[in-house]
Design a protein around this motif. Structure first.
Motif, PDB file in Angstrom:
ATOM      1  N   ALA A 158     -15.052  21.971 -30.461  1.00  0.00           N
ATOM      2  CA  ALA A 158     -14.978  22.172 -29.017  1.00  0.00           C
ATOM      3  C   ALA A 158     -13.728  21.546 -28.420  1.00  0.00           C
ATOM      4  O   ALA A 158     -13.125  22.099 -27.496  1.00  0.00           O
ATOM      5  N   LYS A 159     -13.319  20.377 -28.934  1.00  0.00           N
ATOM      6  CA  LYS A 159     -12.079  19.692 -28.561  1.00  0.00           C
ATOM      7  C   LYS A 159     -12.064  19.165 -27.120  1.00  0.00           C
ATOM      8  O   LYS A 159     -11.152  18.441 -26.742  1.00  0.00           O
ATOM      9  N   ASP A 160     -13.032  19.525 -26.324  1.00  0.00           N
ATOM     10  CA  ASP A 160     -13.097  19.024 -24.961  1.00  0.00           C
ATOM     11  C   ASP A 160     -14.245  18.049 -24.767  1.00  0.00           C
ATOM     12  O   ASP A 160     -14.338  17.418 -23.709  1.00  0.00           O
ATOM     13  N   TYR A 161     -15.109  17.955 -25.752  1.00  0.00           N
ATOM     14  CA  TYR A 161     -16.259  17.061 -25.639  1.00  0.00           C
ATOM     15  C   TYR A 161     -15.881  15.707 -26.214  1.00  0.00           C
ATOM     16  O   TYR A 161     -15.659  15.579 -27.411  1.00  0.00           O
ATOM     17  N   TRP A 162     -15.768  14.720 -25.377  1.00  0.00           N
ATOM     18  CA  TRP A 162     -15.466  13.374 -25.839  1.00  0.00           C
ATOM     19  C   TRP A 162     -15.997  12.371 -24.825  1.00  0.00           C
ATOM     20  O   TRP A 162     -16.150  12.682 -23.633  1.00  0.00           O
ATOM     21  N   LYS A 163     -16.316  11.181 -25.301  1.00  0.00           N
ATOM     22  CA  LYS A 163     -16.828  10.117 -24.445  1.00  0.00           C
ATOM     23  C   LYS A 163     -15.909   8.907 -24.404  1.00  0.00           C
ATOM     24  O   LYS A 163     -16.078   8.054 -23.541  1.00  0.00           O
ATOM     25  N   ALA A 164     -14.986   8.830 -25.356  1.00  0.00           N
ATOM     26  CA  ALA A 164     -14.082   7.682 -25.395  1.00  0.00           C
ATOM     27  C   ALA A 164     -12.737   8.128 -25.952  1.00  0.00           C
ATOM     28  O   ALA A 164     -12.671   8.994 -26.821  1.00  0.00           O
ATOM     29  N   VAL A 165     -11.685   7.537 -25.430  1.00  0.00           N
ATOM     30  CA  VAL A 165     -10.332   7.840 -25.900  1.00  0.00           C
ATOM     31  C   VAL A 165      -9.581   6.531 -26.084  1.00  0.00           C
ATOM     32  O   VAL A 165      -9.722   5.594 -25.300  1.00  0.00           O
ATOM     33  N   VAL A 166      -8.838   6.466 -27.177  1.00  0.00           N
ATOM     34  CA  VAL A 166      -8.004   5.305 -27.484  1.00  0.00           C
ATOM     35  C   VAL A 166      -6.545   5.731 -27.313  1.00  0.00           C
ATOM     36  O   VAL A 166      -6.050   6.579 -28.058  1.00  0.00           O
ATOM     37  N   GLN A 167      -5.877   5.149 -26.327  1.00  0.00           N
ATOM     38  CA  GLN A 167      -4.482   5.473 -26.036  1.00  0.00           C
ATOM     39  C   GLN A 167      -3.595   4.387 -26.636  1.00  0.00           C
ATOM     40  O   GLN A 167      -3.600   3.255 -26.172  1.00  0.00           O
ATOM     41  N   VAL A 168      -2.861   4.756 -27.666  1.00  0.00           N
ATOM     42  CA  VAL A 168      -1.992   3.810 -28.370  1.00  0.00           C
ATOM     43  C   VAL A 168      -0.555   4.073 -27.929  1.00  0.00           C
ATOM     44  O   VAL A 168      -0.061   5.204 -28.057  1.00  0.00           O
ATOM     45  N   ARG A 169       0.113   3.041 -27.433  1.00  0.00           N
ATOM     46  CA  ARG A 169       1.468   3.191 -26.931  1.00  0.00           C
ATOM     47  C   ARG A 169       2.349   2.072 -27.478  1.00  0.00           C
ATOM     48  O   ARG A 169       1.883   0.961 -27.749  1.00  0.00           O
ATOM     49  N   GLN A 170       3.640   2.389 -27.619  1.00  0.00           N
ATOM     50  CA  GLN A 170       4.644   1.401 -28.010  1.00  0.00           C
ATOM     51  C   GLN A 170       5.970   1.807 -27.383  1.00  0.00           C
ATOM     52  O   GLN A 170       6.435   2.938 -27.563  1.00  0.00           O
ATOM     53  N   LYS A 171       6.567   0.909 -26.649  1.00  0.00           N
ATOM     54  CA  LYS A 171       7.807   1.194 -25.921  1.00  0.00           C
ATOM     55  C   LYS A 171       9.006   0.920 -26.818  1.00  0.00           C
ATOM     56  O   LYS A 171       9.695  -0.103 -26.700  1.00  0.00           O
ATOM     57  N   THR A 172       9.260   1.831 -27.737  1.00  0.00           N
ATOM     58  CA  THR A 172      10.409   1.750 -28.638  1.00  0.00           C
ATOM     59  C   THR A 172      11.049   3.126 -28.763  1.00  0.00           C
ATOM     60  O   THR A 172      10.442   4.145 -28.430  1.00  0.00           O
ATOM     61  N   THR A 173      12.265   3.151 -29.274  1.00  0.00           N
ATOM     62  CA  THR A 173      12.970   4.421 -29.446  1.00  0.00           C
ATOM     63  C   THR A 173      12.694   5.077 -30.789  1.00  0.00           C
ATOM     64  O   THR A 173      13.085   6.225 -30.997  1.00  0.00           O
ATOM     65  N   HIS A 174      12.034   4.367 -31.700  1.00  0.00           N
ATOM     66  CA  HIS A 174      11.723   4.915 -33.019  1.00  0.00           C
ATOM     67  C   HIS A 174      10.227   4.827 -33.249  1.00  0.00           C
ATOM     68  O   HIS A 174       9.490   4.234 -32.456  1.00  0.00           O
ATOM     69  N   LYS A 175       9.733   5.414 -34.342  1.00  0.00           N
ATOM     70  CA  LYS A 175       8.303   5.500 -34.629  1.00  0.00           C
ATOM     71  C   LYS A 175       7.955   4.848 -35.967  1.00  0.00           C
ATOM     72  O   LYS A 175       7.052   5.290 -36.660  1.00  0.00           O
ATOM     73  N   LYS A 176       8.650   3.792 -36.320  1.00  0.00           N
ATOM     74  CA  LYS A 176       8.347   3.145 -37.595  1.00  0.00           C
ATOM     75  C   LYS A 176       6.950   2.525 -37.594  1.00  0.00           C
ATOM     76  O   LYS A 176       6.234   2.582 -38.592  1.00  0.00           O
ATOM     77  N   THR A 177       6.542   1.949 -36.463  1.00  0.00           N
ATOM     78  CA  THR A 177       5.217   1.339 -36.404  1.00  0.00           C
ATOM     79  C   THR A 177       4.118   2.387 -36.508  1.00  0.00           C
ATOM     80  O   THR A 177       3.108   2.186 -37.191  1.00  0.00           O
ATOM     81  N   PHE A 178       4.312   3.536 -35.853  1.00  0.00           N
ATOM     82  CA  PHE A 178       3.299   4.590 -35.909  1.00  0.00           C
ATOM     83  C   PHE A 178       3.206   5.195 -37.311  1.00  0.00           C
ATOM     84  O   PHE A 178       2.123   5.573 -37.751  1.00  0.00           O
ATOM     85  N   LEU A 179       4.327   5.302 -38.000  1.00  0.00           N
ATOM     86  CA  LEU A 179       4.275   5.797 -39.377  1.00  0.00           C
ATOM     87  C   LEU A 179       3.526   4.822 -40.281  1.00  0.00           C
ATOM     88  O   LEU A 179       2.732   5.227 -41.141  1.00  0.00           O
ATOM     89  N   TYR A 180       3.757   3.537 -40.081  1.00  0.00           N
ATOM     90  CA  TYR A 180       3.030   2.516 -40.848  1.00  0.00           C
ATOM     91  C   TYR A 180       1.542   2.525 -40.498  1.00  0.00           C
ATOM     92  O   TYR A 180       0.676   2.428 -41.375  1.00  0.00           O
ATOM     93  N   LEU A 181       1.238   2.680 -39.199  1.00  0.00           N
ATOM     94  CA  LEU A 181      -0.149   2.716 -38.765  1.00  0.00           C
ATOM     95  C   LEU A 181      -0.857   3.957 -39.298  1.00  0.00           C
ATOM     96  O   LEU A 181      -2.039   3.910 -39.659  1.00  0.00           O
ATOM     97  N   GLU A 182      -0.167   5.077 -39.368  1.00  0.00           N
ATOM     98  CA  GLU A 182      -0.762   6.305 -39.907  1.00  0.00           C
ATOM     99  C   GLU A 182      -1.156   6.135 -41.366  1.00  0.00           C
ATOM    100  O   GLU A 182      -2.227   6.583 -41.793  1.00  0.00           O
ATOM    101  N   GLN A 183      -0.324   5.479 -42.159  1.00  0.00           N
ATOM    102  CA  GLN A 183      -0.648   5.248 -43.567  1.00  0.00           C
ATOM    103  C   GLN A 183      -1.877   4.363 -43.714  1.00  0.00           C
ATOM    104  O   GLN A 183      -2.731   4.606 -44.579  1.00  0.00           O
ATOM    105  N   LEU A 184      -2.002   3.339 -42.862  1.00  0.00           N
ATOM    106  CA  LEU A 184      -3.174   2.461 -42.933  1.00  0.00           C
ATOM    107  C   LEU A 184      -4.454   3.186 -42.513  1.00  0.00           C
ATOM    108  O   LEU A 184      -5.519   2.986 -43.102  1.00  0.00           O
TER     109      LEU A 184
END
Length: 280
Positions: A151-177
């Motif tokens: 359905a993709k519209d049914y949700w009760k909670a959302v986790v918004q992860v943000r990082q104020k950087t110009t690159h995505k090294k942390t997100f790539l590391y977090l994705e692997q974990l």
């Protein structure tokens, strides 16, 4: 020297056997006074046990329905799947189950065949054993979790992860974990936003587990908020949507960080080299 008993004569042998009351075949005495063939024509111990049944399989998550509403993961011809199928046979509790096993079928045939061996006491204490096959037809049915995910519209909670950087090294590391520890198993949808990612969940507990996992692997902080969606006045129940805003520190691995001397001393007296400089 070994003693061997002499063989019985025809008269002695005939004295230990009787005639079947139905067909007249010579048999050993039993409480029913009938041979096995005649006894099976008179009594069917498989009566009341269905010879065909249905199991439901979700193709999205590859789980089987365990009534009334549970879903379990089972591989083909496994003990878990065998136990699930046997629980669907209602009359099996009135007999003694001796053996049960799968008969091989083509995986694409959507058929599961189980060979059962049962025993039951009939006609004045006579123990009768019988072997038969039960066929299970596999029907496809999407589970509730997969329905919500589609359905993709049914949700009760959302986790918004943000990082104020110009690159995505942390997100790539977090994705692997996340993939390594299978934290994404209950995620309904992952949406890429400028500056981060949004993880949507059907339960608040699943979103909180994601937040706790992120806090344990990368330096970050978070805050929560909630929005009232509906309210039932009669039952006094509230329906909320929860938002977890996680902000990751804007420092990645292998980055050079220059700290003031006072801050370095407050963080455990970090020692600087003679050529290092600090700015206030």
């Amino acid at each position: 020297m070994e003693y061997i008993s002499p063989p019985l004569s025809r008269e002695e042998d005939s004295m230990q056997r009787i005639l079947c009351c139905q067909c007249g075949t010579m048999i050993e005495p039993n409480p029913a006074n009938m041979c096995v063939a005649c006894l099976r024509t008179q009594v069917d111990i498989t009566e009341g046990i269905p010879k065909q049944s249905t199991v439901y399989f979700c193709r999205s998550c590859e789980r089987y329905l365990q009534p009334p509403s549970g879903w379990v993961s089972c591989s083909l011809e496994s003990r878990e799947l065998l136990a699930l199928c046997l629980k669907k046979l209602k009359g099996l509790g009135k007999v003694h189950l001796v053996d049960a096993g799968f008969i091989w079928t083509e995986p694409h045939s959507k058929r599961l065949k189980i060979k059962l061996t049962i025993q039951k006491e009939v006609l004045a204490g006579t123990l009768l054993q019988q072997v038969f096959v039960v066929e299970f037809i596999v029907h496809h049915q999407m589970c509730e979790d997969c329905q919500r995910r589609e359905a993709k519209d049914y949700w009760k909670a959302v986790v918004q992860v943000r990082q104020k950087t110009t690159h995505k090294k942390t997100f790539l590391y977090l994705e692997q974990l996340i993939l390594k520890h299978n934290i994404h198993s209950n995620v309904l949808r992952i949406k890429e936003i400028k500056g981060g990612l949004d993880f949507y969940y059907a339960q608040k507990q699943d979103a909180r587990k994601m937040v706790e996992f992120i806090m344990s692997v990368v330096p970050s902080k978070y805050k929560t908020s909630q929005e009232l969606i509906s309210h039932d006045v009669h039952s006094n129940t509230y329906n909320y949507k929860f938002t977890f805003s996680v902000e990751i520190v804007p420092v990645c691995r292998d980055n050079v960080v220059c700290l003031p001397r006072k801050v370095a001393n407050s963080l455990g007296n970090i020692r600087l080299g003679e050529k290092d400089t600090c700015t206030n």
